[in-house]
Each structure stands twice: as structure tokens, then as C-alpha cells.
Enzyme design. Structure first.
Site, mmCIF file in Angstrom:
data_model
loop_
_atom_site.group_PDB
_atom_site.id
_atom_site.type_symbol
_atom_site.label_atom_id
_atom_site.label_comp_id
_atom_site.label_asym_id
_atom_site.label_seq_id
_atom_site.Cartn_x
_atom_site.Cartn_y
_atom_site.Cartn_z
ATOM 1 N N LYS A 93 0.710 -1.180 -0.213
ATOM 2 C CA LYS A 93 -0.299 0.205 0.041
ATOM 3 C C LYS A 93 0.972 1.310 -0.079
ATOM 4 O O LYS A 93 0.706 2.156 1.035
ATOM 5 C CB LYS A 93 -1.108 -0.032 1.169
ATOM 6 C CG LYS A 93 -1.810 -1.029 1.275
ATOM 7 C CD LYS A 93 -3.050 -1.039 2.197
ATOM 8 C CE LYS A 93 -4.246 -2.171 2.171
ATOM 9 N NZ LYS A 93 -3.610 -3.498 2.590
HETATM 10 P P1 BMP Z 1 -8.444 -11.101 6.796
HETATM 11 O O1 BMP Z 1 -9.142 -11.944 6.041
HETATM 12 O O2 BMP Z 1 -7.810 -11.803 7.997
HETATM 13 O O3 BMP Z 1 -9.259 -9.895 7.579
HETATM 14 O O4 BMP Z 1 -7.260 -10.269 6.128
HETATM 15 C C1 BMP Z 1 -7.563 -9.378 5.145
HETATM 16 C C2 BMP Z 1 -6.345 -8.908 4.428
HETATM 17 O O5 BMP Z 1 -6.552 -8.214 3.188
HETATM 18 C C3 BMP Z 1 -5.207 -8.200 5.363
HETATM 19 O O6 BMP Z 1 -3.795 -8.480 4.699
HETATM 20 C C4 BMP Z 1 -5.496 -6.707 4.852
HETATM 21 O O7 BMP Z 1 -4.245 -6.037 5.066
HETATM 22 C C5 BMP Z 1 -6.029 -6.888 3.461
HETATM 23 N N1 BMP Z 1 -6.999 -5.601 3.088
HETATM 24 C C6 BMP Z 1 -8.174 -5.580 3.580
HETATM 25 O O8 BMP Z 1 -8.621 -6.441 4.669
HETATM 26 N N2 BMP Z 1 -9.067 -4.773 3.317
HETATM 27 C C7 BMP Z 1 -8.839 -4.003 2.472
HETATM 28 O O9 BMP Z 1 -9.520 -2.828 2.165
HETATM 29 C C8 BMP Z 1 -7.510 -3.774 1.717
HETATM 30 C C9 BMP Z 1 -6.690 -4.689 2.276
HETATM 31 O O10 BMP Z 1 -5.469 -4.949 1.636
#
Ligand code: BMP
Length: 263
Positions: A93
Site C-alpha cells: 500500500k
Molecule cells: P483477513 O481476512 O484476515 O481480515 O485479512 C484481510 C487482508 O486483506 C489483510 O492482509 C489486509 O491488509 C488486507 N486488506 C483488507 O482487509 N481490506 C482492504 O480494504 C484492503 C486490504 O488490502
């Protein structure tokens, strides 16, 4: 609309070579699952890559959370990507001016440019951030970016004007051949079929975490929100068997895609 088109047809329309490659990989391997390998040791990431590799199109890293990062880890991850046929995305990002972003992408401890096929980028600084990354990408054909247009987190500050500007950058900007896709939360976000929609916030048990993350089911994310690729982190990582969980998420995301395009 783009959501009704098959990945093979969309590959032909993509402007970025890496987007073509990823669309084709998904169609051939029959998976639109991206795993978010959000763990803090190189051993754990390599285990995820080995066990879940056969089920994913993309492995997403946050390299700055790793406690014991080293160059042999990168080599090992790259060989697993080759062995299991998936691409690597560093979810960095980036959000600075072009020159600083170029330095952050190519240099420092991580040398992201050397191993990540794809990186995520905020559109906030404007077009120059894409130019910065592209300027130090050794081989533009095997590299690309995903632009963040919406976020899954509660209360994020992105508004319609920001979204429109981001989509304009991705479709009419100078470097459309370097933009593989969009990270967003809705099918309405963009229309061009040559870009890939990557959507995080996916979990079979919907809901939220206690730090603002919001989840939807694989089916909802693909059919209602227009996701081409669903990103799953804790939904898989916290399961008793990550291999079984990856296989389950893969099946549910892929079936939803097949339903959506009429396969
Ligand atoms: P999780 O399924 O454990 O919540 O992880 C989501 C992943 O997606 C994390 O690595 C986070 O940085 C990324 N992410 C997100 O959750 N929302 C966004 O809008 C953008 C992302 O990159």
C-alpha cells in the site's frame, strides 16, 4: 457487464501483461482465491505456500510483519510459487511521491521489486506513484500494481470523487499497461473488463473483527460485490486445518464465479 464475462475473454482485453497472465492462470487452475499470509515468521509463510499453494492464484504478503526476513526466504517462496503456479503480491500500500515510492519498492532490506509480481498502491499521491514504481521495475512485463479504490474497514474516508479519480487513473492514465487491477468492495466501482477486481473481507462466518474489519461470504463477495479474486486471511489461517480451509474457500469462490458467468 464485466462481471458476466469469463476470465479468458477478459485476458484478451487486459492492457497489462501481468493481468493477462493472472486471468489465464485463474482460468487454467480454476481458482480465484488469494491467501493473505499474515503471519510473522518465514517458516509459517513457507508452510502456507506449500500447503495452500495448489489452491490459490495469488499469495499476498505483508513483508514488514516478518520477524526473521532474509534473502533465502524470498528464493524459497519464489520456487514454491513456480512449483504450485501462483503469483506473489506484496500488499505494501505505497502512498508517497514517485521518487520515494521507487526507493521503497527497489531498495532497503526487502527489495520488493525483485520478488513481488504485484504490489498494492494508494492513488492518493496521483499518477506519479505509478510512474515511480514502473521506473524501477526491471521487467515491466512481469510486474504490475493494484490500485486501492475502496477499503473494507469501517469508517474509511474514501469518497465518490476519490474513487472516480482512481478509476480514471487506472483506465485513462499514462501507465495503464502497468495496472493489473483494482482493490475494491463493489461491482459498480469500475466497468472496464480488462482490470481484475481484488476484494478483501471474505469469511464464511460473516461479521467483523474488533478492529474495524468487515466480512462477507465468498458467494456474496463474488456474486453481489463483483469480486474476481477473493482475499482470505484469518478465515483460513485460524482454521484447524489450513489445507482443508483453503480447499473449501477455493471451491466456494470458484463455484460462485462459475454461477456468475454461467459456466
Ligand atoms: P483477513 O481476512 O484476515 O481480515 O485479512 C484481510 C487482508 O486483506 C489483510 O492482509 C489486509 O491488509 C488486507 N486488506 C483488507 O482487509 N481490506 C482492504 O480494504 C484492503 C486490504 O488490502
Amino acid at each position: 457487464s464485466r462481471t458476466k464475462m469469463r476470465f479468458e475473454a477478459r485476458a484478451d482485453l487486459a492492457k497489462a501483461k501481468i493481468a493477462k497472465d493472472l486471468f489465464k492462470l485463474m482460468a487454467t487452475k480454476k481458482t480465484n482465491l488469494c491467501i493473505a499470509a499474515d503471519v510473522t515468521s518465514t517458516d509459517e509463510i513457507l508452510k502456507i505456500a506449500e500447503v495452500c499453494g495448489p489452491h490459490i492464484c495469488l499469495l499476498k504478503t505483508h513483508v514488514d510483519i516478518i520477524e526473521n526476513f532474509n534473502i533465502s526466504f524470498v528464493q524459497a517462496l519464489k520456487s514454491l510459487a513456480e512449483k504450485h503456479n501462483f503469483l506473489i503480491m506484496e500488499d505494501r500500500k505505497f502512498a508517497d511521491i514517485g521518487n520515494t515510492t521507487a526507493l521503497q519498492y527497489a531498495n532497503g532490506i526487502y527489495k520488493i521489486a525483485e520478488w513481488a509480481n504485484l504490489v498494492t498502491v494508494h492513488s492518493l499521491p496521483g499518477q506519479s506513484i505509478i510512474q515511480g514504481i514502473k521506473s524501477v521495475a526491471a521487467n515491466v512485463e512481469s510486474r504490475g500494481v493494484f490500485l486501492l479504490t475502496e477499503m473494507s474497514s469501517q469508517g474509511n474516508l474514501i469518497n465518490d470523487k476519490y474513487k472516480e479519480g482512481t478509476i480514471k487513473m487506472a483506465t485513462e492514465g499514462l501507465d495503464t499497461d502497468f495496472i493489473a487491477g483494482i482493490v475494491c468492495q463493489s461491482a459498480e466501482c469500475f466497468a472496464f473488463p480488462g482490470l481484475i477486481q481484488l476484494t478483501p473481507g471474505v469469511k464464511i462466518d460473516e461479521g467483523s473483527d474488533n478492529l474495524g474489519q468487515r466480512y462477507n461470504t465468498p458467494e456474496f463477495v463474488v456474486k453481489e460485490k463483483g469480486a474476481d479474486i477473493g482475499v482470505v486471511g484469518r478465515g483460513i489461517l485460524n482454521a484447524s486445518s489450513i489445507e482443508k480451509a483453503a480447499s473449501l474457500y477455493r471451491d466456494r469462490l470458484w463455484s460462485a464465479y462459475c454461477d456468475r458467468v454461467g459456466l
